[in-house]
Motif scaffolding. Sequence first.
Motif, PDB file in Angstrom:
ATOM      1  N   PRO A 188       0.948  -1.043  -0.131  1.00  7.63           N
ATOM      2  CA  PRO A 188      -0.136  -0.044   0.079  1.00  7.63           C
ATOM      3  C   PRO A 188       0.812   1.177   0.032  1.00  7.63           C
ATOM      4  O   PRO A 188       1.699   1.373   0.900  1.00  7.63           O
ATOM      5  CB  PRO A 188      -0.873  -0.313   1.335  1.00  7.63           C
ATOM      6  N   GLY A 189       0.712   2.277  -1.036  1.00 11.06           N
ATOM      7  CA  GLY A 189       1.656   3.205  -0.987  1.00 11.06           C
ATOM      8  C   GLY A 189       0.995   4.471  -0.597  1.00 11.06           C
ATOM      9  O   GLY A 189       1.361   4.794   0.475  1.00 11.06           O
ATOM     10  N   PRO A 190       0.153   5.225  -1.438  1.00  8.81           N
ATOM     11  CA  PRO A 190      -0.606   6.400  -0.950  1.00  8.81           C
ATOM     12  C   PRO A 190      -0.950   6.346   0.447  1.00  8.81           C
ATOM     13  O   PRO A 190      -1.287   7.259   1.048  1.00  8.81           O
ATOM     14  CB  PRO A 190      -1.426   6.753  -2.046  1.00  8.81           C
ATOM     15  N   SER A 191      -1.958   5.185   0.705  1.00  6.64           N
ATOM     16  CA  SER A 191      -2.557   5.071   2.070  1.00  6.64           C
ATOM     17  C   SER A 191      -1.455   5.040   3.040  1.00  6.64           C
ATOM     18  O   SER A 191      -2.075   5.609   4.064  1.00  6.64           O
ATOM     19  CB  SER A 191      -3.374   3.867   2.111  1.00  6.64           C
ATOM     20  N   LEU A 192      -0.406   4.491   2.937  1.00  2.99           N
ATOM     21  CA  LEU A 192       0.670   4.706   3.946  1.00  2.99           C
ATOM     22  C   LEU A 192       1.101   6.123   4.321  1.00  2.99           C
ATOM     23  O   LEU A 192       1.340   6.640   5.492  1.00  2.99           O
ATOM     24  CB  LEU A 192       1.944   3.877   3.727  1.00  2.99           C
ATOM     25  N   ILE A 193       1.270   6.754   3.205  1.00  2.00           N
ATOM     26  CA  ILE A 193       1.706   8.239   3.393  1.00  2.00           C
ATOM     27  C   ILE A 193       0.556   9.124   4.105  1.00  2.00           C
ATOM     28  O   ILE A 193       0.801   9.871   4.699  1.00  2.00           O
ATOM     29  CB  ILE A 193       2.165   8.649   1.850  1.00  2.00           C
ATOM     30  N   LEU A 194      -0.463   8.763   3.487  1.00  2.81           N
ATOM     31  CA  LEU A 194      -1.683   9.754   4.106  1.00  2.81           C
ATOM     32  C   LEU A 194      -1.821   9.140   5.508  1.00  2.81           C
ATOM     33  O   LEU A 194      -2.060  10.193   6.383  1.00  2.81           O
ATOM     34  CB  LEU A 194      -2.999   9.523   3.291  1.00  2.81           C
ATOM     35  N   LEU A 208      -5.182  11.890  -6.721  1.00  2.00           N
ATOM     36  CA  LEU A 208      -4.766  12.088  -8.345  1.00  2.00           C
ATOM     37  C   LEU A 208      -3.705  11.002  -8.720  1.00  2.00           C
ATOM     38  O   LEU A 208      -4.147  10.357  -9.732  1.00  2.00           O
ATOM     39  CB  LEU A 208      -3.898  13.424  -8.485  1.00  2.00           C
ATOM     40  N   SER A 209      -3.165  10.508  -7.775  1.00  2.00           N
ATOM     41  CA  SER A 209      -2.090   9.263  -8.109  1.00  2.00           C
ATOM     42  C   SER A 209      -2.930   7.980  -8.205  1.00  2.00           C
ATOM     43  O   SER A 209      -2.478   7.036  -9.285  1.00  2.00           O
ATOM     44  CB  SER A 209      -1.114   9.177  -7.117  1.00  2.00           C
ATOM     45  N   ALA A 210      -3.801   7.754  -7.409  1.00  2.00           N
ATOM     46  CA  ALA A 210      -4.996   6.657  -7.783  1.00  2.00           C
ATOM     47  C   ALA A 210      -5.382   6.737  -9.109  1.00  2.00           C
ATOM     48  O   ALA A 210      -5.596   5.542  -9.749  1.00  2.00           O
ATOM     49  CB  ALA A 210      -5.547   6.839  -6.477  1.00  2.00           C
ATOM     50  N   GLY A 211      -5.895   7.870  -9.379  1.00  2.00           N
ATOM     51  CA  GLY A 211      -6.738   7.985 -10.746  1.00  2.00           C
ATOM     52  C   GLY A 211      -5.878   7.846 -11.920  1.00  2.00           C
ATOM     53  O   GLY A 211      -6.105   7.366 -13.015  1.00  2.00           O
ATOM     54  N   ILE A 254       4.521   7.190 -12.652  1.00  2.00           N
ATOM     55  CA  ILE A 254       3.712   8.649 -12.364  1.00  2.00           C
ATOM     56  C   ILE A 254       3.163   8.707 -10.667  1.00  2.00           C
ATOM     57  O   ILE A 254       3.626   9.692 -10.199  1.00  2.00           O
ATOM     58  CB  ILE A 254       2.716   8.755 -13.316  1.00  2.00           C
ATOM     59  N   GLU A 255       2.664   7.630 -10.487  1.00  2.00           N
ATOM     60  CA  GLU A 255       2.140   7.429  -9.163  1.00  2.00           C
ATOM     61  C   GLU A 255       3.249   7.421  -8.100  1.00  2.00           C
ATOM     62  O   GLU A 255       3.153   8.158  -6.983  1.00  2.00           O
ATOM     63  CB  GLU A 255       1.344   6.293  -8.843  1.00  2.00           C
ATOM     64  N   GLY A 256       4.570   6.929  -8.469  1.00  2.00           N
ATOM     65  CA  GLY A 256       5.765   7.034  -7.520  1.00  2.00           C
ATOM     66  C   GLY A 256       6.080   8.388  -7.329  1.00  2.00           C
ATOM     67  O   GLY A 256       6.515   8.957  -6.479  1.00  2.00           O
ATOM     68  N   LEU A 257       6.111   9.112  -8.761  1.00  2.00           N
ATOM     69  CA  LEU A 257       6.679  10.658  -8.631  1.00  2.00           C
ATOM     70  C   LEU A 257       5.672  11.520  -7.732  1.00  2.00           C
ATOM     71  O   LEU A 257       6.051  12.242  -6.974  1.00  2.00           O
ATOM     72  CB  LEU A 257       6.502  11.081  -9.987  1.00  2.00           C
TER      73      LEU A 257
END
Length: 183
Positions: free
Chosen positions: A27-33, A65-68, A160-163
């Motif tokens: 899980p990427g963005p969810s960990l950050i959030l 935006l990254s998820a989309g 792009i999601e990584g960036l």
Amino acid sequence: MLITILYWILIAVMLVGVVGAVVPGIPGPSLILGAILVWIIVQVSQGVANVNWLPLISIFLILILSAGVEFLATYWGARQAGASKWGQIGAFVGLVLGFFGLLPAWLFGGPLVGILIGPLLGAIIGEFIYRRELPLSERTQQSVKAGVGVVVGSLIGNLIEGLLAIAAVVIFVVSTWPPGAGV
């Protein structure tokens, strides 16, 4: 002192989130959030009066935006390769099967390999089923082309999601440095 230790732990969690934005299955963005929300809760409980909500809102929008972007890039790759809806559905089914280890790749590399191979195989099989009217060689060629398009689109989306995940972490660090400062 404890707030500084927590800060660095949350930065480490966010860096794992950046890796997770690129590597399927983490899980990427969810960990950050989640790390950012923990930081804000700690700041509010410490009585920090000047919590700046603009970075949090910016980061939240970046992560949405990254998820989309990931889904759009996969769709774009499939469309560029001429994949039908069957190929796209097959890629999704392959992703799910790969994630749960229900593909032969599970025996060799587990769900991570399944997540990488599943969409490719799913798109190829879905497209092969859809293109029944074509001769076998054209049918196979179109199916493989669709599968590769799905994988390339997915890889571009992951990059792009990584960036975007890196941008979210940078915004957090810039807006909270030094540790103990308000968000």
